[in-house]
Design a protein around this motif. Structure first.
Motif: not given
Length: 279
Positions: A141, A227-229, A232, A224-225
């Protein structure tokens, strides 16, 4: 024939190579095309659509089962997938589970995985469960920020946990698929040491031969980062473990040694082998 699902991922690639190298007939299955070793049949299929598995399971005697998170969500059908596998003649399943079913058994994702473990046990006469902790490859990542800015940004910079090399997971899975003596086992897998994100950054810096900066993210920024992939809920679960690991999650688990008769590979070994991903 041995069927490997998730065959183009961090575990599936070395597992497919190991099985092909052992002289086994292998069908590599993934959602998207990808490279596989010479002589390996590759099929694209979505495991969320069990009807598509008939061609995948033809002549299969054993199955390495790696399920994506959506198969545990609304519309997922792991029970139907296992029913079809058994009906196709699959006798042996090695399931990629998670250490969390032992260390944090009451979260929704772990309850679903525990139920899947039980389904596997009920579906086929031969089975083994592989339960890894955090993956060394999760540091991929950071690859883009390392390439572009020599920067690692991560939460909980000084919280150390043992991370496992996917190559070790693949080697354990191969042994469970090929050797009867591991059947009926549930193996927790970790690396041989605890190491923090700041320590991982230092190991990557040493492998690259260049200095790297570390920036500690807040939990909110990291969530937040992530949760983009990922869902949640899964991001929150992961951050709970990374930020406040319990005693079971800090333990160096014995699974690699139990199956392979050697210690697990340290993170620095993984970093040295994958250094080109960060250049």
């Amino acid at each position: 024939m041995i069927v490997v699902t998730g065959a183009t991922g961090n575990i599936g690639r070395p597992l497919t190579r190991a099985l092909a190298g052992a002289g086994e007939r292998v069908t590599a299955v993934s959602r998207h095309p990808g490279p596989v070793p010479d002589g390996v049949r590759h099929l694209t299929a979505d495991l969320a659509e069990p009807a598509a598995l008939e061609a995948v399971l033809t002549e299969a005697k054993a199955l390495f089962l790696l399920l994506s998170g959506d198969l545990h969500g609304p519309g997922g059908a792991p029970a139907e997938l296992l029913r079809r596998a058994a009906a196709a003649g699959v006798r042996r399943i090695v399931l990629l589970s998670t250490q969390g079913v032992v260390t944090r058994p009451f979260g929704p994702t772990r309850i679903a995985m525990r139920a899947l473990e039980d389904l596997v046990r009920e579906s086929v006469p031969e089975w083994a469960i592989v339960r890894p902790g955090g993956f060394a490859s999760n540091t991929l990542w950071w690859a883009e920020s390392i390439r572009t800015g020599r920067l690692v940004a991560a939460p909980f910079g000084d919280v150390a946990t043992p991370v496992v090399d996917p190559a070790d997971i693949a080697e354990v899975a191969a042994a469970c698929l090929l050797e009867d003596r591991h059947l009926g086992g549930a193996y927790e897998l970790t690396g041989p040491e605890v190491i923090s994100p700041r320590g991982q950054t230092a190991a990557l810096s040493a492998a690259l031969g260049v200095p790297l900066r570390f920036h500690e993210l807040s939990r909110e920024e990291a969530g937040a980062a992530m949760a983009r992939s990922m869902p949640v809920e899964l991001a929150d679960d992961t951050l709970d473990i990374l930020g406040a690991p319990n005693a079971a999650e800090l333990r160096v688990a014995p699974g690699v040694r139990e199956v392979l008769g050697r210690e697990a590979r340290p993170f620095a070994n993984w970093a040295a082998r994958h250094v080109d991903a960060f250049r």
